[in-house]
Write an enzyme that holds these catalytic residues in place. Structure first.
Site, PDB file in Angstrom:
ATOM      1  N   CYS A   1      29.391 -56.712-166.955  1.00 55.08           N
ATOM      2  CA  CYS A   1      29.607 -55.478-166.186  1.00 55.08           C
ATOM      3  C   CYS A   1      28.298 -54.947-165.623  1.00 55.08           C
ATOM      4  O   CYS A   1      27.519 -54.297-166.337  1.00 55.08           O
ATOM      5  CB  CYS A   1      30.273 -54.438-167.091  1.00 55.08           C
ATOM      6  SG  CYS A   1      30.513 -52.862-166.269  1.00 55.08           S
TER       7      CYS A   1
ATOM      8  N   CYS B   1      27.905 -51.166-165.754  1.00 57.32           N
ATOM      9  CA  CYS B   1      27.631 -50.624-167.106  1.00 57.32           C
ATOM     10  C   CYS B   1      26.183 -50.894-167.519  1.00 57.32           C
ATOM     11  O   CYS B   1      25.531 -50.041-168.117  1.00 57.32           O
ATOM     12  CB  CYS B   1      28.527 -51.282-168.159  1.00 57.32           C
ATOM     13  SG  CYS B   1      30.242 -51.446-167.701  1.00 57.32           S
ATOM     14  N   ASP B   2      25.687 -52.091-167.227  1.00 55.19           N
ATOM     15  CA  ASP B   2      24.436 -52.538-167.848  1.00 55.19           C
ATOM     16  C   ASP B   2      23.278 -52.758-166.875  1.00 55.19           C
ATOM     17  O   ASP B   2      22.155 -53.036-167.313  1.00 55.19           O
ATOM     18  CB  ASP B   2      24.681 -53.854-168.611  1.00 55.19           C
ATOM     19  CG  ASP B   2      25.705 -53.674-169.719  1.00 55.19           C
ATOM     20  OD1 ASP B   2      25.764 -52.560-170.278  1.00 55.19           O
ATOM     21  OD2 ASP B   2      26.448 -54.625-170.014  1.00 55.19           O
TER      22      ASP B   2
END
Ligand code: NAP
Length: 325
Positions: free
Chosen positions: A133, A136-137
């Site tokens: 992701c 997300c990261d």
């Protein structure tokens, strides 16, 4: 007992909920405890959902869909389904909290899960440089060298997004041409930070406590080499999430839930399926939403027929002619 339970809260689940709620079926939406809103919660700009000429952020779109469903009477519970009993006329849904919900009809819209490469290091270094992701990261990879694996729209989208953070991004693809749509390809090709590594498979992820590199194996001549990097984003597609029903519903050869023609009717009466979990081909937010509409209308007809007959729904083993796949 309820009339309808919807499992899943992506575009298919919430669109089904909007239609079902407007039909006064008061559906319960089981939205998941950690993945509520589905895959669009992990994306940024959605440019191809009709009605948003300027684009819309994935999470905003899902929040609006949820609000629209709730406005008409859908109830949303943030929990996971741990067990399903679909065989009888009453469908039983057990939630993580231990609560058991029952309904005459059920819509299964659980979407799909990120595919894994299936190599050494992938699990061990997950969260330590290996990610599925970018939104997300990505932040953790400021000024780092990273790679994205895959040649589809997801890989192009992730790579392009990650150029906001990383200093260098390799896109590693097993063939010498991309599967991604032209517009996504061109965007990635035009970005100076992105370099394509063709005809290569990631066959090992290196590093003890954090990713330090990958081993690449040529898909042309089998030769291997190492590439130094600090992050690896896997974007090689998704698999339908059927683990709750694989022994209760017929599946297709592709692993999606079998449905009858263009309907959402599964092999079990009263159970309908929609979205990515039935779709091996298109898997777009808008096709999932349309599929949710079909499921809500099918469920509505099923429930109306039950009402008219005044009888309980037939059990699965009373239905002849189930597909043999
Ligand atoms: P996809 O289209 O199925 O592409 C998966 C890519 O990963 C392919 O290039 C495939 O290689 C490669 N791959 C598959 N298994 C692999 C493995 N084990 N090892 C290495 N590479 C592997 O999946 P996706 O990119 O996630 O897209 C899914 C759907 O969502 C598509 O319909 C796409 O259009 C849509 N989508 C749309 C957008 C958008 O419009 N903004 C964004 C993201 C996704 P091959 O090409 O060799 O098969």
């Amino acid at each position: 007992m309820r009339q309808l339970i919807i499992i899943g809260s992506g575009p298919a689940g919430y669109t089904a909920a909007i239609y079902a709620a407007r039909a006064n079926l008061k559906p319960l939406v089981v939205a998941s405890s950690v993945e509520a809103g589905g895959e669009l919660m992990n994306t940024t700009e959605v440019e191809n959902f009709p009605g948003f000429p300027e684009g819309v952020q994935g999470p905003d779109l899902m929040t609006k869909m949820q609000e629209q469903a709730e406005r008409f009477g859908a109830e949303v519970v943030y929990d996971d389904v741990t067990a399903l009993d679909l065989a009888g006329s009453v469908k039983r849904v057990t939630l993580g909290s231990g609560r058991v919900e029952e309904a005459d009809a059920l819509i299964f819209a659980t979407g799909s899960a990120y595919r894994k490469i299936g190599i050494a290091g992938e699990e061990r270094l997950s969260g330590r440089g290996v990610s599925w992701c970018a939104t997300c990261d990505g932040f953790f990879f400021r000024e780092r060298t990273i790679a994205v694996v895959g040649g589809g729209d997801s890989a192009m989208e992730e790579a392009t997004f990650l150029t906001r953070f990383a200093s260098k991004i390799y896109v590693i693809h097993r063939r010498d041409e991309l599967r991604a749509s032209k517009i996504m390809q061109e965007r990635a090709f035009a970005n100076d930070k992105i370099e394509f590594v063709w005809n290569s498979a990631v066959t090992d992820i290196l590093g003890e406590d954090a990713v330090t590199g990958v081993q690449l194996t040529s898909t042309v001549d089998g030769s291997t080499r190492e590439l130094e990097l600090q992050g690896l984003f896997v974007a090689i597609g998704n698999d339908p999430r059927t683990h709750l029903v694989h022994d209760q519903l017929e599946l297709t050869a592709e692993g999606t839930i079998w449905v009858d023609g263009r309907s959402s009717r599964t092999s079990v009466p009263g159970v309908f399926a929609a979205g990515d979990v039935i779709d091996p081909t298109y898997r777009q937010a808008v096709t999932a939403a349309a599929s949710g509409t079909v499921a809500a209308l099918d469920a509505e007809h099923f429930l109306a027929a039950l009402d008219e007959a005044g009888t309980p729904a037939p059990d699965a083993d009373q239905i002849e002619g189930l597909p043999v796949l």
